[in-house]
Design a protein around this motif. Structure first.
Motif, PDB file in Angstrom:
ATOM      1  N   GLY A 181       1.697   3.660   2.818  1.00  0.00           N
ATOM      2  CA  GLY A 181       0.389   3.801   3.147  1.00  0.00           C
ATOM      3  C   GLY A 181      -0.276   3.797   4.585  1.00  0.00           C
ATOM      4  N   SER A 182       0.711   3.282   5.532  1.00  0.00           N
ATOM      5  CA  SER A 182       0.447   3.553   6.764  1.00  0.00           C
ATOM      6  C   SER A 182       0.864   4.756   7.512  1.00  0.00           C
ATOM      7  CB  SER A 182       1.306   2.449   7.606  1.00  0.00           C
ATOM      8  OG  SER A 182       2.440   2.337   7.337  1.00  0.00           O
ATOM      9  N   ARG A 226       4.997   7.202  -0.733  1.00  0.00           N
ATOM     10  CA  ARG A 226       5.065   7.241   0.825  1.00  0.00           C
ATOM     11  C   ARG A 226       4.418   5.874   1.181  1.00  0.00           C
ATOM     12  NH1 ARG A 226       5.294  12.589   2.545  1.00  0.00           N
ATOM     13  NH2 ARG A 226       5.429  14.230   0.876  1.00  0.00           N
ATOM     14  N   ALA A 278      -4.467   6.630  -4.987  1.00  0.00           N
ATOM     15  CA  ALA A 278      -4.721   5.994  -3.369  1.00  0.00           C
ATOM     16  C   ALA A 278      -3.672   4.964  -3.112  1.00  0.00           C
ATOM     17  CB  ALA A 278      -6.092   5.714  -3.293  1.00  0.00           C
ATOM     18  N   PRO A 279      -3.585   4.592  -1.768  1.00  0.00           N
ATOM     19  CA  PRO A 279      -2.649   3.569  -1.455  1.00  0.00           C
ATOM     20  C   PRO A 279      -3.172   2.504  -2.084  1.00  0.00           C
ATOM     21  CG  PRO A 279      -3.044   5.044   0.486  1.00  0.00           C
ATOM     22  CD  PRO A 279      -4.011   5.621  -0.406  1.00  0.00           C
ATOM     23  N   GLY A 303       0.899  -1.167  -0.099  1.00  0.00           N
ATOM     24  CA  GLY A 303       0.084   0.029   0.028  1.00  0.00           C
ATOM     25  C   GLY A 303       0.819   1.139  -0.026  1.00  0.00           C
ATOM     26  N   VAL A 304       1.295   1.909  -1.285  1.00  0.00           N
ATOM     27  CA  VAL A 304       2.215   2.937  -1.321  1.00  0.00           C
ATOM     28  C   VAL A 304       1.299   4.073  -1.902  1.00  0.00           C
ATOM     29  CG1 VAL A 304       4.120   3.942  -2.546  1.00  0.00           C
ATOM     30  CG2 VAL A 304       4.126   1.520  -1.581  1.00  0.00           C
ATOM     31  N   LEU A 305       1.309   5.267  -1.410  1.00  0.00           N
ATOM     32  CA  LEU A 305       0.732   6.660  -1.957  1.00  0.00           C
ATOM     33  C   LEU A 305       1.851   7.301  -2.879  1.00  0.00           C
ATOM     34  CD1 LEU A 305      -1.268   8.595  -2.233  1.00  0.00           C
ATOM     35  CD2 LEU A 305      -0.265   9.753  -0.207  1.00  0.00           C
TER      36      LEU A 305
END
Length: 341
Positions: free
Chosen positions: A172-173, A170, A142-143, A126-128
């Motif tokens: 996602g957390s 970035r 979105a992530p 989950g990466v932005l």
């Protein structure tokens, strides 16, 4: 040993990096030096050093993990028969450098260009992603797990030459981390000549210092050659202006992607000695005529006045007071004489 130990370390550590872990305990009796520490991370013992200050003892070591995931940092302090422990969870994450791809980093003007920002596998997933230009966000995602990517398309114009794009990734957390990769777009185009760089007309004064300038836009930078009457002219060099500099200059700019031409006219203003001499002679003649005419007018007026006074004096001697000549020669009759007649 009245208190439990307190742990101090970062909650987030990137794979392959190091972080400092401290374990501190206060109120040790009889002396702080009697405290024994055990410090471990992810089930493995850490090397550490112990320092004391009064009744406080501190153990400090380095935390490093080669694999991502949640890892437990544990500290145990023992004084005599008493032991106390504290633990803290640390997240080790992986965030690779994002990849920024431009279909053609060097492209011709009016070509279609696609800019892609993507991230390799990250952990936790989950990466932005954001594709930016300076402070402006062009597109973001979105992530999402896997290998997310975002794209931006444009038709390359001259104004896009040197445009810089940045790909930002970035986690996602809540991990306070960011990675960036940048790339610059180069747009190639032929020469462009306009009034801003190569004016069509120059007006110079003879004897002044002037610089003949003719510039051209283009990428790569064009070569500009100017000629007058078939002779090359130095561009950007200061020189003293003479009337021979007047005329039409033919300028041509060229690079690997084309050429452009432009005619430049130079006018030289100078003082015409012959015209000036004739003008001065005419002015002198006019002044002479005016002087002679003024003198003759003045002379004739003085002579007429003198003769009038002589005639008046002669009449007075002859006993003729009735008639007096005015200054302009007219006869004036006294009223009483007119009445007697």
């Amino acid at each position: 040993l009245p208190e439990e130990p307190r742990l101090q370390t970062s909650l987030y550590i990137e794979v392959g990096t190091r972080a400092t872990a401290r374990c501190r305990v206060a109120g040790v009796f009889p002396v702080a030096g009697e405290a024994w520490f055990s410090l471990s991370f992810g089930g493995e013992s850490l090397n550490f050093t112990v320092t004391t200050s009064g009744d406080t003892a501190t153990a400090q070591g380095e935390v490093r993990s080669p694999s991502p995931g949640q890892h437990q940092l544990t500290c145990t302090v023992t004084v005599g028969p008493v032991s106390r422990s504290a633990g803290q969870s640390v997240l080790v994450y992986r965030l690779p450098e994002p990849v920024l791809e431009v279909t053609e980093s060097q492209t011709l003007v009016n070509s279609s260009v696609t800019v892609t920002c993507r991230s390799p596998e990250a952990d936790p997933p989950g990466v932005l992603l954001q594709l930016r230009e300076a402070e402006r966000v062009l597109v973001s995602s979105a992530p999402a797990p896997g290998q997310p990517h975002v794209q931006f398309q444009l038709t390359a114009g001259e104004e896009d030459n040197g445009r810089e794009f940045t790909c930002e990734a970035r986690p996602g957390s809540d991990i306070p981390a960011v990675k960036r990769t940048s790339a610059r777009l180069t747009v190639l185009y032929g020469p462009r000549m306009d009034d801003s760089g190569c004016p069509r007309e120059w007006i110079w004064k003879e004897g002044t210092e002037q610089t003949f300038s003719c510039l051209s836009r283009g990428n790569p930078a064009p070569d500009v050659v100017c000629m007058k009457d078939g002779v090359p002219v130095s561009i950007g060099v200061q020189r003293q202006v003479s009337r021979e500099d007047a005329g039409t200059y033919h300028c041509k700019a060229s690079n690997a992607h084309g050429s452009a031409s432009r005619d430049v006219t130079v006018q030289v203003e100078y003082l015409n000695i012959l015209v000036l001499a004739l003008g001065l002679a005419g002015a002198a003649a006019a002044l002479t005529v005016l002087g002679v005419g003024g003198y003759l007018y003045y002379r004739s007026t003085r002579i007429r006045n003198y003769r009038l006074r002589q005639q008046q004096a002669k009449q007075a001697k002859q006993g003729k007071p009735a008639e007096q000549m005015s200054l302009n020669g007219a006869v004036q009759n006294k009223p009483e004489l007119e009445h007697s007649v």
